[in-house]
Design an enzyme around this catalytic site. Structure first.
Site, PDB file in Angstrom:
ATOM      1  N   GLY A  88     -17.872  51.006  56.303  1.00 15.25           N
ATOM      2  CA  GLY A  88     -17.694  49.839  57.187  1.00 15.25           C
ATOM      3  C   GLY A  88     -18.153  48.577  56.480  1.00 15.25           C
ATOM      4  O   GLY A  88     -18.813  48.631  55.443  1.00 15.25           O
ATOM      5  N   GLY A  90     -20.393  46.245  55.527  1.00 11.31           N
ATOM      6  CA  GLY A  90     -21.848  46.148  55.574  1.00 11.31           C
ATOM      7  C   GLY A  90     -22.351  44.763  55.222  1.00 11.31           C
ATOM      8  O   GLY A  90     -23.524  44.454  55.412  1.00 11.31           O
ATOM      9  N   ASP A 123     -28.772  44.540  52.354  1.00 12.40           N
ATOM     10  CA  ASP A 123     -29.277  43.313  52.992  1.00 12.40           C
ATOM     11  C   ASP A 123     -28.147  42.480  53.602  1.00 12.40           C
ATOM     12  O   ASP A 123     -28.401  41.414  54.167  1.00 12.40           O
ATOM     13  CB  ASP A 123     -30.070  42.472  51.976  1.00 12.40           C
ATOM     14  CG  ASP A 123     -29.232  42.067  50.770  1.00 12.40           C
ATOM     15  OD1 ASP A 123     -28.022  42.410  50.737  1.00 12.40           O
ATOM     16  OD2 ASP A 123     -29.768  41.403  49.869  1.00 12.40           O
ATOM     17  N   GLY A 124     -26.909  42.941  53.448  1.00 13.34           N
ATOM     18  CA  GLY A 124     -25.776  42.212  54.025  1.00 13.34           C
ATOM     19  C   GLY A 124     -25.379  40.963  53.245  1.00 13.34           C
ATOM     20  O   GLY A 124     -24.480  40.241  53.662  1.00 13.34           O
ATOM     21  N   ARG A 174     -12.690  35.362  51.680  1.00 11.93           N
ATOM     22  CA  ARG A 174     -11.607  36.185  51.137  1.00 11.93           C
ATOM     23  C   ARG A 174     -10.412  36.138  52.085  1.00 11.93           C
ATOM     24  O   ARG A 174     -10.576  36.212  53.306  1.00 11.93           O
ATOM     25  CB  ARG A 174     -12.119  37.608  50.972  1.00 11.93           C
ATOM     26  CG  ARG A 174     -11.089  38.579  50.458  1.00 11.93           C
ATOM     27  CD  ARG A 174     -11.733  39.750  49.773  1.00 11.93           C
ATOM     28  NE  ARG A 174     -12.305  40.714  50.693  1.00 11.93           N
ATOM     29  CZ  ARG A 174     -12.919  41.825  50.295  1.00 11.93           C
ATOM     30  NH1 ARG A 174     -13.059  42.107  49.020  1.00 11.93           N
ATOM     31  NH2 ARG A 174     -13.402  42.665  51.176  1.00 11.93           N
ATOM     32  N   ARG A 181      -7.581  49.747  55.107  1.00 17.63           N
ATOM     33  CA  ARG A 181      -7.730  50.507  53.869  1.00 17.63           C
ATOM     34  C   ARG A 181      -7.365  51.964  54.098  1.00 17.63           C
ATOM     35  O   ARG A 181      -7.298  52.414  55.245  1.00 17.63           O
ATOM     36  CB  ARG A 181      -9.208  50.478  53.424  1.00 17.63           C
ATOM     37  CG  ARG A 181      -9.801  49.107  53.347  1.00 17.63           C
ATOM     38  CD  ARG A 181     -11.276  49.114  53.774  1.00 17.63           C
ATOM     39  NE  ARG A 181     -11.778  47.739  53.906  1.00 17.63           N
ATOM     40  CZ  ARG A 181     -12.410  47.089  52.952  1.00 17.63           C
ATOM     41  NH1 ARG A 181     -12.672  47.684  51.816  1.00 17.63           N
ATOM     42  NH2 ARG A 181     -12.787  45.848  53.130  1.00 17.63           N
ATOM     43  N   ASP A 250     -11.949  53.507  50.005  1.00 14.65           N
ATOM     44  CA  ASP A 250     -12.192  52.329  50.860  1.00 14.65           C
ATOM     45  C   ASP A 250     -11.769  51.054  50.136  1.00 14.65           C
ATOM     46  O   ASP A 250     -11.688  49.998  50.756  1.00 14.65           O
ATOM     47  CB  ASP A 250     -13.667  52.236  51.261  1.00 14.65           C
ATOM     48  CG  ASP A 250     -14.601  52.287  50.071  1.00 14.65           C
ATOM     49  OD1 ASP A 250     -14.560  53.291  49.336  1.00 14.65           O
ATOM     50  OD2 ASP A 250     -15.357  51.330  49.857  1.00 14.65           O
ATOM     51  N   ASN A 251     -11.508  51.164  48.849  1.00 15.46           N
ATOM     52  CA  ASN A 251     -11.073  49.997  48.090  1.00 15.46           C
ATOM     53  C   ASN A 251      -9.585  50.053  47.782  1.00 15.46           C
ATOM     54  O   ASN A 251      -9.132  49.460  46.802  1.00 15.46           O
ATOM     55  CB  ASN A 251     -11.889  49.879  46.796  1.00 15.46           C
ATOM     56  CG  ASN A 251     -13.353  49.585  47.077  1.00 15.46           C
ATOM     57  OD1 ASN A 251     -13.685  49.077  48.152  1.00 15.46           O
ATOM     58  ND2 ASN A 251     -14.214  49.901  46.144  1.00 15.46           N
ATOM     59  N   ASP A 260     -11.374  44.293  46.321  1.00 15.68           N
ATOM     60  CA  ASP A 260     -12.740  44.626  45.937  1.00 15.68           C
ATOM     61  C   ASP A 260     -12.988  44.522  44.441  1.00 15.68           C
ATOM     62  O   ASP A 260     -12.930  45.489  43.705  1.00 15.68           O
ATOM     63  CB  ASP A 260     -13.137  46.011  46.461  1.00 15.68           C
ATOM     64  CG  ASP A 260     -14.421  45.876  47.241  1.00 15.68           C
ATOM     65  OD1 ASP A 260     -15.298  45.155  46.755  1.00 15.68           O
ATOM     66  OD2 ASP A 260     -14.535  46.446  48.333  1.00 15.68           O
TER      67      ASP A 260
HETATM   68  P1  AMP Z   1     -18.247  48.107  47.694  1.00 13.21           P
HETATM   69  O1  AMP Z   1     -18.915  48.775  46.532  1.00 13.21           O
HETATM   70  O2  AMP Z   1     -18.329  46.621  47.642  1.00 13.21           O
HETATM   71  O3  AMP Z   1     -16.884  48.625  47.949  1.00 13.21           O
HETATM   72  O4  AMP Z   1     -19.112  48.481  48.970  1.00 13.21           O
HETATM   73  C1  AMP Z   1     -19.225  49.776  49.497  1.00 13.21           C
HETATM   74  C2  AMP Z   1     -19.903  49.736  50.819  1.00 13.21           C
HETATM   75  O5  AMP Z   1     -21.248  49.253  50.693  1.00 13.21           O
HETATM   76  C3  AMP Z   1     -19.235  48.857  51.857  1.00 13.21           C
HETATM   77  O6  AMP Z   1     -19.394  49.476  53.091  1.00 13.21           O
HETATM   78  C4  AMP Z   1     -20.040  47.587  51.778  1.00 13.21           C
HETATM   79  O7  AMP Z   1     -19.958  46.841  52.958  1.00 13.21           O
HETATM   80  C5  AMP Z   1     -21.438  48.132  51.547  1.00 13.21           C
HETATM   81  N1  AMP Z   1     -22.317  47.169  50.860  1.00 13.21           N
HETATM   82  C6  AMP Z   1     -22.247  46.747  49.575  1.00 13.21           C
HETATM   83  N2  AMP Z   1     -23.216  45.864  49.314  1.00 13.21           N
HETATM   84  C7  AMP Z   1     -23.923  45.686  50.460  1.00 13.21           C
HETATM   85  C8  AMP Z   1     -25.049  44.891  50.854  1.00 13.21           C
HETATM   86  N3  AMP Z   1     -25.669  44.084  49.984  1.00 13.21           N
HETATM   87  N4  AMP Z   1     -25.484  45.000  52.119  1.00 13.21           N
HETATM   88  C9  AMP Z   1     -24.891  45.816  52.997  1.00 13.21           C
HETATM   89  N5  AMP Z   1     -23.832  46.581  52.702  1.00 13.21           N
HETATM   90  C10 AMP Z   1     -23.348  46.530  51.455  1.00 13.21           C
HETATM   91 MG    MG Z   2     -15.378  48.082  49.085  1.00 12.86          MG
END
Ligand code: AMP
Ligand code: MG
Length: 483
Positions: A88, A90, A123-124, A174, A181, A250-251, A260
């Site tokens: 989801g 995040g 940390d979002g 973005r 996805r 998910d990407n 991504d």
């Molecule tokens: P990604 O590697 O960018 O495809 O991210 C994979 C998952 O990790 C997704 O659900 C993102 O929303 C979550 N995510 C990545 N970085 C963070 C962050 N700093 N805080 C919260 N969720 C994250």
């Molecule tokens: Mg992603």
């Protein structure tokens, strides 16, 4: 207030609660707009002329939300390096779907917008470097004529994020034709609720593939459409030497847009096994593995649709498997044709495959630069390299010229075809790093100049030698996930 012409509709946020969490971006301390993509803004029919810098900074950080916005974090799952996980958004929120002049619908998403229900231990937030990196590479992909999500703006938050060190925080706006996805389907399919699955299929078809709305097997048609879209996409990546780096399910979008931009990077020296990502220890997402993984991801997508393809489960699996297995033949055909275009070859010749493979083998053996070898064949690009005086290369070139002479079309047409398919400039890794370092020190001139050059990758631009040459450093380049 809706100050810059956002024209929002929020169809995804009207889906059942399972699909999303309603949540606003978490305000930031001191937003400061550092990049705005005015060309994309115009394409979207936005108008920022009467809005102050301060107001824009608030708008592109989520500190002030425009009228009509209904902000959500989307739910999805995904196979990450082969392992199934609930994920989801995040650290992102969809603030709305913008309808531009031609009624085209675009997701407007803030990345780095604060914690959501899906943040797990994160940390979002996002750091400035990775958000600028996504901006550069996604916009460069768009200019290379490769389907991709776009980047509209980057705002510094005035807050630091803690990674290995403390880094300046940022939010990227973005723009995507949607953020649905393969992982979205996996998330819904895992719930084993057929109504929800139907809802997602209907929504996706309405939004992306309305031409199959009345088909008698929508799920199968959707699968076949995605197979074609993703096949085209990965062929395009191979064409320009793009390595995505984290092709988790998910990407992978259902629209067929590249999404991504974490540890992605462009191939320089030709080695099919190239991996840049520090976390990809086994080379799962290496350059040459990208088509294999695309097929693997498509198989995961097919699994989600099994309950809808046929009432009989075994029959359904058989049909889905056949569809997924058609990928290799489709890919091989599209790849050869793409390589023919890179070499300016018209028509088909049984020996083309050997001609192409022999060039790639030579490039691999001699550690030739992928992009610049094609530039050399077009008599363009950076200064002459004595590598191309190599006898094996000269012999290959004779075979190529011989094949070119068999074209029914003129050499001029061949050159035109090559020019359309071979970029003269790509976002070279050392240049990306160089401009990011400057931006982190508050000097945005290098990044702006770089973005301008990357906007015309197929043009013979003056004085860009420095951007075309590979790095002089022999150190192995490594990328990190864009967290
Ligand atoms: P990604 O590697 O960018 O495809 O991210 C994979 C998952 O990790 C997704 O659900 C993102 O929303 C979550 N995510 C990545 N970085 C963070 C962050 N700093 N805080 C919260 N969720 C994250
Ligand atoms: Mg992603």
């Amino acid at each position: 207030m809706n100050k810059i012409n956002w024209n929002f509709e929020n169809s995804y946020s009207e889906l059942p609660n399972t699909f999303k969490q309603k949540i606003n971006p978490v305000p930031v301390k001191n937003p400061q707009l550092v990049l705005y993509n005015s060309k994309l803004g115009s394409e979207l029919n936005l108008n920022i002329t009467k809005v102050s810098e301060e107001e824009l900074s608030k708008l592109f950080s989520g500190n002030s939300l425009p009228d009509g916005s209904s902000s959500i974090a989307q739910a999805y799952a995904g196979h990450q390096f082969g392992h199934f996980t609930m994920l989801g958004d995040g650290r992102a929120v969809l603030i709305g779907e913008h309808l531009s002049k031609n009624n085209k619908r675009y997701d407007i998403q803030f990345k780095g917008s604060g914690k959501t229900a899906f943040s797990r231990n994160g940390d979002g937030r996002a750091a400035l470097g990775p958000m600028l990196r996504e901006y550069i590479i996604s916009e460069s992909m768009n200019s290379l004529k490769i389907p991709t999500t776009r980047s509209l703006a980057v705002v510094k938050t005035g807050e630091n994020v803690i990674r290995e060190t403390s880094l300046p925080g940022a939010i990227l706006t973005r723009v995507a034709s949607s953020h649905i996805r393969v992982g979205t389907f996996q998330y819904i399919a895992a719930r084993e609720n057929i109504d929800e699955l139907n809802t997602l299929v209907d929504y996706t078809i309405d939004r992306h593939y309305p031409e199959i709305k009345n088909s008698n097997n929508q799920a199968l048609d959707l699968l076949n459409h995605l197979i074609d879209k993703q096949c085209d996409l990965v062929v395009n990546w191979m064409r320009v030497g793009f390595i995505h780096g984290v092709m988790n399910t998910d990407n992978m979008t259902i629209s067929g847009e590249t999404i991504d931009y974490g540890p992605c990077a462009f191939l320089d020296t030709y080695d099919p096994k190239t991996v840049f990502s520090s976390i990809d220890k086994t080379g799962r997402y290496a350059y040459c593995n990208q088509p294999v993984i695309t097929k693997w991801n498509l198989a995961r997508f097919a699994e989600c649709l099994v309950p809808l393809i046929n009432k009989n489960k075994d029959e359904s699996i058989k049909i889905a498997t056949e569809a997924v297995n058609s990928f290799e033949i489709k890919y091989e055909k599209k790849w050869i044709n793409m390589m023919r275009e890179k070499l300016g070859l018209f028509g088909l010749d049984d020996k083309d495959k050997f001609l192409i493979l022999d060039l790639l083998t030579w490039m691999h053996e001699k550690k030739a630069d992928y992009t610049n070898t094609f530039c050399h064949l077009m008599n363009l690009g950076p200064t002459e390299d004595k590598l191309y005086n190599d006898i094996d290369f000269l012999n290959w070139k004779k075979r190529w010229e011989n094949r070119l002479s068999k074209n029914k079309d003129s050499l001029e047409k061949s050159m035109k075809l090559m020019r359309k398919n071979n970029p003269l400039v790509i976002a070279r890794n050392h240049k990306v790093e160089e401009v990011l370092r400057a931006a982190e020190q508050n000097d945005f001139n290098p990044i702006n100049k770089f973005l301008e050059i990357l906007e015309k990758p197929y043009d013979d631009q003056k004085n860009i030698n420095d951007y075309q040459l590979p790095s002089s450093s022999s150190e192995k380049y490594q990328t990190f996930c864009g967290t």
